[in-house]
Design an enzyme around this catalytic site. Structure first.
Site, mmCIF file in Angstrom:
data_model
loop_
_atom_site.group_PDB
_atom_site.id
_atom_site.type_symbol
_atom_site.label_atom_id
_atom_site.label_comp_id
_atom_site.label_asym_id
_atom_site.label_seq_id
_atom_site.Cartn_x
_atom_site.Cartn_y
_atom_site.Cartn_z
ATOM 1 N N HIS A 170 -30.896 -34.069 -29.506
ATOM 2 C CA HIS A 170 -29.865 -33.872 -30.514
ATOM 3 C C HIS A 170 -29.698 -35.176 -31.295
ATOM 4 O O HIS A 170 -29.896 -36.274 -30.752
ATOM 5 C CB HIS A 170 -28.531 -33.519 -29.860
ATOM 6 N N CYS A 214 -31.739 -33.259 -35.234
ATOM 7 C CA CYS A 214 -31.016 -33.035 -36.473
ATOM 8 C C CYS A 214 -30.822 -34.370 -37.183
ATOM 9 O O CYS A 214 -30.605 -35.400 -36.541
ATOM 10 C CB CYS A 214 -29.651 -32.409 -36.194
#
Length: 487
Positions: A170, A214
């Site tokens: 992430h 991301c």
């Protein structure tokens, strides 16, 4: 004078290449495929030196299955490519294979075909040993600075060696997560400082970094220095999500017994490309084009933009083989950019990285038997995730109003995206202090909460002082907690 075939071959070889030593194979049936495989593998040596690799999954929990699956798959690709375990350093929390939710105990898969990618993977750093300190010290080859109970393996590279770094996790604006609720993230400025330090030691010839997260581009945008012989590709640009892949209900879908995505789109793109093709005939630039097209076009509603950074012109024509080796079984494959650049059939949909945990807990609830304790617990877990999201959303909304007066003014500042070529923030010390102020008053950011990291960076860019942010976060989160108690 008669000369047998063997003698003639030796004489011809001597005059052709002028070498003093010769090898002769008798003129009879020989299994040349075994000789070819031996030559192709050439242990872990490339013409430039030893190939080193760091593979890191920066998450934990079964809902994040895909990151460890990606990294395990990457190990299998590099292992078949000829790299030795002693030159591959693996970071993974290792809580997936034998997780009670895993329908195939002891097995991790990365695609619907269900091949096990967990077998044989070195567990160099697991659990809490997967942290920023150990990652950076492994990269630097600094064994004495490691913490925990890991293998102690580091990248002991020399000036003629290559390094491949693959990180799946992430991310937020200028940050990458590490496993665990209270773990410190890897900030972009610290990572780039580490790369500068590594370059100054002269302990590598060139380095390739593949980053799945991301807003992955924000780790290098405006930060990666030129002329360090480093080539980077990222799964997304500096301000967009990356995507989960082989998820439940996708086309193709994960097997029905799985309630989580098996992989990530960018990662699957480069891994499947690398395991099927001859990496001796494929350059970094060619793989970038194939992965870029697949990552952008394979999703019918949205995709992410794979970006290149670093010394692109100098390194893009280098062979992938130089960094990850190649499987000898693929030696006959001939790369064609025309046939590999066509978008494949689009999927019906896939998953935004930040929504994967929500989907997982929703499916856990749906699949549990009606009226069972398992269903009640699954519902509570799902509700906890939803409440956490609402809490983070609400806290940032109140903080924005406190600092800028209105929702409109706050949105204009907090959602701003800086122009290409600029780092996400100028004052990294301010940024880190903003993060700590939020954590102190509101709690640790969830994986979902990473979407607001850019807002904290923008506060610094707008001239907000950390002490003002501390006041705002204290007000916002105490207000939310009081409201929750009243209800």
């Amino acid at each position: 004078m008669k000369m047998n075939l063997c003698s003639f071959s030796v004489l011809l070889l001597h005059f052709a290449v002028l070498i003093p030593n010769h090898i002769c194979v008798e003129s009879r049936n020989v299994d040349y495929s075994s000789v070819k495989e031996f030559i192709s593998r050439d242990d872990d040596k490339s013409p430039q030196g030893t190939r080193w690799a760091i593979l890191l999954a920066g998450s934990d929990g079964y809902s994040n299955y895909r990151h460890q699956a990606d990294v395990c798959h990457a190990y299998q690709v590099l292992k078949k490519g000829g790299l030795k375990d002693e030159n591959i350093v693996v970071f993974m929390y290792d809580d997936i294979a034998f997780n009670e939710k895993n329908p195939r105990p002891g097995v991790i898969i990365n695609n619907p075909r269900s091949e096990d990618v967990y077998h044989g993977v070195p567990k160099d750093y697991i659990g809490s040993d997967v942290n920023v300190n150990n990652f950076l010290n492994v990269l630097h080859g600094n064994k004495s600075a490691l913490t925990g109970k890991g293998s102690g393996k580091v990248v002991s590279s020399g000036p003629n060696d290559t390094i491949f770094v693959y990180y799946a996790d992430h991310g937020g604006a200028g940050v990458l997560s590490m496993p665990g609720v209270f773990s410190e993230p890897l900030y972009a400025n610290d990572f780039n400082d580490a790369l500068i330090k590594k370059h100054k030691t002269g302990t590598y010839k060139s380095m390739v970094i593949y980053l799945e997260a991301c807003e992955a581009g924000s780790m290098f945008e405006g930060l990666l220095k030129p002329r360090m012989n480093i080539y980077v590709t990222t799964a997304s640009n500096a301000h967009e999500s990356s995507w989960g892949y082989y998820c439940p209900d996708d086309v193709p879908a994960a097997p029905s017994e799985y309630t989580t995505c098996l992989g990530d789109l960018y990662s699957i793109a480069w891994l499947e490309e690398s395991e099927k093709h001859n990496m001796k005939t494929e350059s970094l630039g060619k793989q970038f084009e194939v992965v870029r097209r697949r990552t952008l076009y394979e999703i019918s509603d949205n995709g992410s933009h794979v970006i290149q950074y670093g010394d692109i012109k100098q390194l893009r024509n280098q062979s992938m083989y130089t960094y990850i080796g190649t499987n000898p079984e693929n030696d006959e494959y001939k790369f064609s950019i025309e046939t590999n650049s066509k978008p494949v059939q689009m999927l019906s949909h896939t998953r935004n990285q930040r929504d994967n945990d929500l989907i997982h807990f929703q499916l856990q609830y749906q699949n549990a038997p009606e009226g069972s304790e398992k269903k009640a617990k699954a519902w509570q877990r799902y509700q906890n995730v939803v409440q956490d999201r609402n809490y983070v959303d609400g806290s940032m909304d109140l903080i924005g109003k406190f600092l800028f007066g209105t929702t409109e003014m706050a949105s204009e500042v907090l959602k701003a995206v800086r122009p290409s070529g600029q780092p996400v923030v100028d004052d990294w010390s301010c940024y880190k202090t903003m993060v700590e102020a939020y954590k102190k008053n509101c709690g640790t950011f969830s994986r979902y909460g990473l979407k607001y990291m850019r807002s904290l960076a923008n506060m610094c860019n707008a001239g907000v002082k950390p002490e003002k942010m501390a006041q705002a976060s204290d007000y916002a989160c105490s207000t939310l907690r009081k409201s929750s108690l009243q209800h």
